[in-house]
Design an enzyme around this catalytic site. Structure first.
Site, mmCIF file in Angstrom:
data_model
loop_
_atom_site.group_PDB
_atom_site.id
_atom_site.type_symbol
_atom_site.label_atom_id
_atom_site.label_comp_id
_atom_site.label_asym_id
_atom_site.label_seq_id
_atom_site.Cartn_x
_atom_site.Cartn_y
_atom_site.Cartn_z
ATOM 1 C CG ASN A 11 32.224 111.273 -19.799
ATOM 2 O OD1 ASN A 11 31.824 111.658 -20.896
ATOM 3 N ND2 ASN A 11 31.694 111.700 -18.662
ATOM 4 C CD1 TRP A 12 36.778 110.879 -24.477
ATOM 5 C CD2 TRP A 12 36.596 111.610 -26.591
ATOM 6 N NE1 TRP A 12 37.559 110.067 -25.262
ATOM 7 C CE2 TRP A 12 37.469 110.496 -26.561
ATOM 8 C CE3 TRP A 12 36.323 112.222 -27.807
ATOM 9 C CZ2 TRP A 12 38.070 109.993 -27.712
ATOM 10 C CZ3 TRP A 12 36.910 111.725 -28.959
ATOM 11 C CH2 TRP A 12 37.787 110.623 -28.906
ATOM 12 C CE LYS A 13 33.604 114.487 -17.224
ATOM 13 N NZ LYS A 13 33.901 115.043 -15.901
ATOM 14 C CG HIS A 24 28.783 111.902 -15.376
ATOM 15 N ND1 HIS A 24 29.116 113.143 -14.876
ATOM 16 C CD2 HIS A 24 29.956 111.253 -15.550
ATOM 17 C CE1 HIS A 24 30.423 113.236 -14.768
ATOM 18 N NE2 HIS A 24 30.955 112.098 -15.162
ATOM 19 C CD GLU A 54 30.714 116.552 -15.425
ATOM 20 O OE1 GLU A 54 31.867 116.671 -15.002
ATOM 21 O OE2 GLU A 54 30.436 116.180 -16.589
ATOM 22 C CD GLU A 86 30.027 110.083 -11.583
ATOM 23 O OE1 GLU A 86 30.908 110.434 -12.379
ATOM 24 O OE2 GLU A 86 28.854 110.457 -11.653
ATOM 25 N N GLY A 104 37.235 116.166 -11.499
ATOM 26 C CA GLY A 104 37.722 117.422 -12.053
ATOM 27 C C GLY A 104 38.312 118.364 -11.029
ATOM 28 C CB SER A 140 41.005 113.095 -10.081
ATOM 29 O OG SER A 140 40.201 114.252 -10.142
ATOM 30 N N GLY A 183 37.846 110.830 -16.990
ATOM 31 C CA GLY A 183 37.432 112.107 -17.544
ATOM 32 C C GLY A 183 38.571 112.805 -18.250
#
Length: 250
Positions: free
Chosen positions: A9-11, A95, A97, A167, A173, A213, A234
């Site tokens: 997932n490149w965000k 997700h 976020e 997650e 992160g 992570s 991530g």
């Protein structure tokens, strides 16, 4: 047999040129001797070019989000049909976020799941507890509720379109990672929760990814656990050498 999966997932990272460079590095560095499904999720503006760039490889392209409506006055949003029209057949939904920053509820995510299934897309369904839930011992209840309210309304046949991604929010992160034992404990609980609701066949077939992570130095041990079927990666997905090392650990 469950599918082993590593998804990146490149965000909100990588412009057009950087996306092309990273895709080229991945093509060059990813191991080819692994029986694993590989997925990358660039930003919306780079999805079409990524699909074209990867069309002769074994790397699939996923979107990071999708609107639940078919079309309409939803400025800035992207529909399932738009994604399908450029060759994107997989989408990340729920997700942490999206839940935290954009206030997506379980009910909204359930609506998005329905839309993905209607369009015969694969949904990577994300869920997991926050640190306060883990510390209070409420993490199993949180995870069970997210599964039930966001996903368990679907028909049994629709599980063919579902990938689960656990997650723990406290490990995204932050540099913190659930221990392999903690990951296995939760993944086993998740599989048992699915089993109680939909039966053993579906529970044994669904892939459950760990996201939080994951790095080259811990991936192999985490992936070795019997109920961990891969990872939703991530930060480490933004460097081809790291992502390739993680894939090598599957």
């Amino acid at each position: 047999m469950r599918t082993k999966i590593v998804a990146g997932n490149w965000k909100m990272h990588k412009n057009a040129e950087e996306t092309e460079d990273l895709l080229n590095d991945l093509i060059d560095k990813l191991p080819t001797d692994k029986e694993v499904r590989l997925i990358v999720a660039p930003t919306f503006v780079n999805l079409a070019s990524a699909v074209e760039h990867l069309q002769f490889t074994n790397i699939d392209v996923a979107a990071q989000n999708m609107h639940q409506a078919e079309s309409g006055a939803y400025t800035g949003e992207i529909s399932a049909d738009m994604l399908k029209s450029i060759g994107v057949n997989t989408v990340i939904l729920g997700h942490s976020e999206r839940r935290a920053y954009f206030h997506e509820s379980d009910a909204l995510i359930a609506f998005k799941v329905d839309t993905a299934i209607k369009h015969e897309m694969t949904a990577i369904f994300c869920f997991g507890e926050e640190l306060k839930d883990r510390q209070s011992g409420n993490h199993f209840n949180i995870v069970e509720n997210q599964l039930r309210d966001g996903l368990f309304h679907i028909e049994a046949k629709s599980w063919e379109n579902i990938i689960l991604a656990y997650e723990p929010v406290w490990a995204i992160g932050t540099g913190e990672t659930a221990s392999p034992e903690q990951a296995q404990e939760m993944h086993e609980f998740i599989r048992e929760t699915v089993r109680k609701a939909f039966g053993s066949a579906i529970a044994e077939d669904v892939s459950i990814l760990y996201g939080g992570s994951v790095k080259p130095d811990n991936a192999k041990e985490i992936f070795s656990k019997p109920d961990v079927d891969g990872g939703l990666i991530g930060g480490a997905a933004l460097k081809a050498v790291d992502f390739a090392a993680i894939v090598a650990g599957i």
